[in-house]
Design an enzyme around this catalytic site. Structure first.
Site, PDB file in Angstrom:
ATOM      1  N   HIS A   9      40.872 -73.047 -28.319  1.00 12.20           N
ATOM      2  CA  HIS A   9      42.312 -72.889 -28.623  1.00 12.20           C
ATOM      3  C   HIS A   9      43.032 -74.250 -28.614  1.00 12.20           C
ATOM      4  CE1 HIS A   9      41.344 -68.660 -28.243  1.00 12.20           C
ATOM      5  NE2 HIS A   9      40.768 -68.951 -27.097  1.00 12.20           N
ATOM      6  N   GLU A  24      45.400 -70.359 -21.405  1.00 13.94           N
ATOM      7  CA  GLU A  24      43.964 -70.604 -21.534  1.00 13.94           C
ATOM      8  C   GLU A  24      43.656 -71.977 -22.128  1.00 13.94           C
ATOM      9  OE1 GLU A  24      41.831 -67.940 -24.134  1.00 13.94           O
ATOM     10  OE2 GLU A  24      40.001 -69.092 -23.868  1.00 13.94           O
ATOM     11  N   HIS A  77      35.991 -71.405 -22.625  1.00 10.49           N
ATOM     12  CA  HIS A  77      37.077 -70.427 -22.774  1.00 10.49           C
ATOM     13  C   HIS A  77      37.328 -69.706 -21.451  1.00 10.49           C
ATOM     14  CE1 HIS A  77      37.582 -70.089 -27.273  1.00 10.49           C
ATOM     15  NE2 HIS A  77      36.498 -70.831 -27.193  1.00 10.49           N
ATOM     16  N   GLU A 141      32.695 -68.127 -20.979  1.00  8.74           N
ATOM     17  CA  GLU A 141      33.943 -67.502 -20.525  1.00  8.74           C
ATOM     18  C   GLU A 141      33.960 -67.636 -19.010  1.00  8.74           C
ATOM     19  OE1 GLU A 141      36.302 -66.321 -22.434  1.00  8.74           O
ATOM     20  OE2 GLU A 141      35.431 -65.543 -24.306  1.00  8.74           O
TER      21      GLU A 141
HETATM   22 ZN    ZN Z   1      39.401 -68.185 -25.715  1.00  9.03          ZN
END
Ligand code: ZN
Length: 176
Positions: A9, A24, A77, A141
């Site tokens: 992102h 995030e 992430h 993640e």
């Molecule tokens: Zn993400």
């Protein structure tokens, strides 16, 4: 050994927003820079898809890694789920039976050993940055921003450093 680090992102796309307001994109970048510093200190060559809060397309991220000739690609992430009780760590790769799958398993295990969250596991997932990259690529993640206790952890520098150390340990283990 060339490791391409991709903080997910950025720019107009903040990614998931934590229940505590943490974005995030900011967590991903901080953990990525910490990871890069650890790897550089161990003699790895590092490149990033971004080093500030700017937007980079998914194709652009893969193109950068491919053009640089990265040996491994690591995308960072944070997770999110409508159920705030869901928590833990998981790592994605593109196809079963590949080096990327084994890389994902090694990194995910090392990360969980360091941060002690629930080990959700590793899974094949058709994600653009995993599909478009030519080298073994994984997407980590770290934890869930939708989970209050994990969102708190993700806001602290101590936990972010632990995430970086865990991923670093996995990369070193897999590449040496
Ligand atoms: Zn993400």
């Amino acid at each position: 050994m060339k490791i391409f680090i991709d903080p997910g992102h950025g720019g107009s796309n903040p990614g998931a927003i934590g229940v505590n307001g943490v974005a995030e994109a900011e967590v991903n970048l901080d953990v990525s820079l910490r990871l890069g510093e650890l790897l550089a200190g161990r003699g790895y060559d590092i490149e990033y898809s971004r080093v500030a809060n700017n937007a980079v397309s998914l194709q652009g991220r893969a193109d950068m890694a491919n053009a640089w000739g990265a040996d491994y690609y690591v995308s960072i992430h944070c997770n999110s789920n409508p159920d705030p009780s869901i928590g833990g760590t998981e790592t994605f790769y593109y196809r079963e039976g590949t080096t990327a799958q084994r890389f994902a398993e090694t990194v995910n295990t090392a990360l969980v050993n360091q941060i002690n969250l629930r080990n959700i596991g590793t899974f094949a997932r058709n994600l653009a940055v995993l599909r478009l990259t030519k080298m073994p690529a994984i997407l980590v993640e770290l934890a869930f921003l939708s989970n209050p206790s994990e969102a708190y952890l993700l806001s602290t520098s101590e936990f972010r450093q632990n995430c970086a150390v865990g991923i670093f340990n996995g990369i070193v283990q897999f590449t040496s």
